[in-house]
Scaffold this motif. Structure first.
Motif, mmCIF file in Angstrom:
data_model
loop_
_atom_site.group_PDB
_atom_site.id
_atom_site.type_symbol
_atom_site.label_atom_id
_atom_site.label_comp_id
_atom_site.label_asym_id
_atom_site.label_seq_id
_atom_site.Cartn_x
_atom_site.Cartn_y
_atom_site.Cartn_z
ATOM 1 N N UNK A 17 61.337 -1.323 21.036
ATOM 2 C CA UNK A 17 61.763 -0.431 22.154
ATOM 3 C C UNK A 17 62.339 -1.602 23.205
ATOM 4 N N UNK A 18 61.583 -3.180 23.878
ATOM 5 C CA UNK A 18 61.937 -4.329 23.877
ATOM 6 C C UNK A 18 63.349 -4.708 23.083
ATOM 7 N N UNK A 19 63.439 -4.729 21.746
ATOM 8 C CA UNK A 19 64.398 -4.873 21.311
ATOM 9 C C UNK A 19 65.826 -4.700 21.953
ATOM 10 N N UNK A 330 62.637 5.956 14.831
ATOM 11 C CA UNK A 330 63.790 4.488 14.301
ATOM 12 C C UNK A 330 64.901 5.205 14.975
ATOM 13 N N UNK A 331 65.447 6.430 14.821
ATOM 14 C CA UNK A 331 66.662 6.188 15.067
ATOM 15 C C UNK A 331 67.052 5.935 16.678
ATOM 16 N N UNK A 332 65.850 7.738 17.097
ATOM 17 C CA UNK A 332 65.473 7.536 18.783
ATOM 18 C C UNK A 332 65.982 6.312 19.559
ATOM 19 N N UNK A 333 65.420 5.072 19.257
ATOM 20 C CA UNK A 333 65.094 3.648 19.827
ATOM 21 C C UNK A 333 66.304 3.695 19.806
ATOM 22 N N UNK A 339 61.819 5.302 23.142
ATOM 23 C CA UNK A 339 60.826 4.849 22.242
ATOM 24 C C UNK A 339 60.167 5.902 22.546
ATOM 25 N N UNK A 340 59.373 6.335 21.544
ATOM 26 C CA UNK A 340 58.267 7.752 21.324
ATOM 27 C C UNK A 340 57.446 7.211 20.383
#
Ligand code: PMP
Ligand code: GLN
Length: 396
Positions: A17-19, A330-333, A339-340
């Motif tokens: 999420x940070x990246x 991974x795709x969503x973020x 992020x989830x």
């Protein structure tokens, strides 16, 4: 040779999420940060002291405040001198309890989806993990399911109630099932009840420690991080009858020995004075849950029932998304900036369900409003793709 140890899914998803500069509805932490009086008390204590090692079992003030809090809110009676041990978060309490109560060669039951620290900590104590696999949408538990996992080696059942990640709590039938099996097989119960205060407004928490039939068998674990929305503080505790508590304290003394006294003072004050804040907190958390659930439903997601903790989940397959949960997260973020947490991370082994995704809804309305259009776009894109090319099929 060193045995590989994986990084937790929470750390992994927060780093992603940070990246990606994403909105983090993954790792469980609220946008809010606890009652002002509690934070002020901590600041005062950092300036004025105490600064040195408090008693190994916790400050007098916190142990007395915990005894009074649980007597008033759950009708539980623990002696502050001999039945309460303050720890550096519930994580340390879990480690101390499992190290104290398990021997190499023993085994411990966990109910999956299970908080991700349970398996590794049980193995660290030299014991085997005996998972009981529950299924969505209601994750129902029966005595027969627990019985099927028990062997001669089983020493304890590790129960989380209310449950992270599902956000539901045990019914009286499920608590009775756990009790009956524990009595039939002479098992101890480690009751991780860190989410006890994050429940539907106006409802009560019923602890496994409140069942008189289980007297002498239950270690109850709690955390100030969840009660006061200060997850980084890491002030937790274990409550147990005196002979068990002595074993727990013996394990705790060689893990962290003590917990920062300034934070213990502040938590003690909060438990004594912030009951109204807790009522308000429950209303706010319920509003956040309803807000996110409604938005997800409007976007076409199948939202699973939940009413406790900071979490709710969706079933991807039932939402028309043919993709495993971990790949979807991974795709969503990366692709949509939210992020989830994939719920498969709460299982010891692969297998169904692999289509449940957890979101943290303990966020400001603006955070949820910012995430919802992104989640809607993700659903639309992936549902279209899934229709054309089923990557992964699983019945809802
Ligand atoms: N148990 C459960 C079920 C949890 O959800 C958490 C934190 N999310 C913990 C234990 C750990 O609590 P703490 O931060 O106090 O170590
Ligand atoms: N318990 C928190 C969660 O479920 C995270 C704790 C952690 O990051 N280890 O999200």
């Amino acid at each position: 040779m060193l045995i590989p140890v994986r990084t937790t899914i929470f750390e992994d998803m927060s780093a992603r999420a940070r990246a990606a500069g994403a909105i983090n509805l993954g790792q469980g932490f609220p946008d809010a940060c606890g009652p002002l009086s509690v934070r002020e008390a901590a600041a005062r204590a950092v300036l004025e002291g105490p600064h040195h090692y408090p008693p190994m079992r916790g400050t007098e003030a916190l142990r007395h405040a915990l005894a009074a809090h649980y007597a008033e809110t759950q009708g539980l009676h623990f002696d502050p001198a001999s039945e309460i041990v303050v720890t550096s978060g519930a994580t340390e309490a879990l480690a101390a309890a499992l190290l104290a109560l398990l021997q190499p060669g023993d085994a411990a039951i966990i109910l999956e989806p299970a908080y991700d620290a349970y398996g590794p900590l049980i193995r660290r104590a030299g014991a085997a993990v005996q998972p009981v696999r529950l299924a969505p949408p209601d994750w129902r538990l029966t005595a027969a399911m627990i019985e099927a996992a028990i062997t001669q080696q089983t020493r304890l059942i590790l129960v989380n109630d209310p449950v992270n990640p599902t956000g539901r709590r045990l019914s009286s039938h499920e608590r009775a099932a756990i009790r009956d099996v524990a009595l039939a097989h002479d098992l101890l119960i480690v009751a991780d009840e860190v989410w006890e205060e994050v429940r539907p407004p106006g409802s009560a928490h019923v602890s496994l420690a409140a069942d008189p039939a289980l007297a002498g068998r239950v270690v109850k674990i709690g955390s100030a991080g969840k009660i006061f929305q200060v997850t980084g503080w890491k002030v937790g505790w274990m409550l147990a009858p005196a002979p068990l508590a002595a074993r727990l304290a013996a394990a705790h003394q060689f893990l962290t020995f003590t917990t920062p006294p300034a934070l213990q003072q502040a938590v003690a004050l909060g438990l004594q004075t912030e009951r109204a804040w807790m009522d308000e907190m429950r209303l706010e958390v319920a509003a956040g849950r309803a807000h996110l659930a409604q938005g997800l439903q409007q976007a076409g997601y199948a939202v699973l029932p939940s009413d406790c903790t900071w979490f709710l989940s969706v079933d991807l397959a039932a939402s028309g998304i043919a993709m495993p949960d971990a790949a979807f997260c991974r795709w969503l973020v990366d692709a949509h900036g939210v992020a989830a947490i994939p719920v498969s991370a709460f299982f010891e082994t692969d297998g169904p369900p692999q289509s449940v995704v957890r979101f943290c809804h303990a966020k400001a309305a603006e955070t949820i409003d910012a995430a919802l259009p992104k989640l809607a776009a993700a659903r639309q894109q992936m549902a279209q793709k899934s229709e054309q090319m089923p990557l992964f099929s699983q019945s809802p």
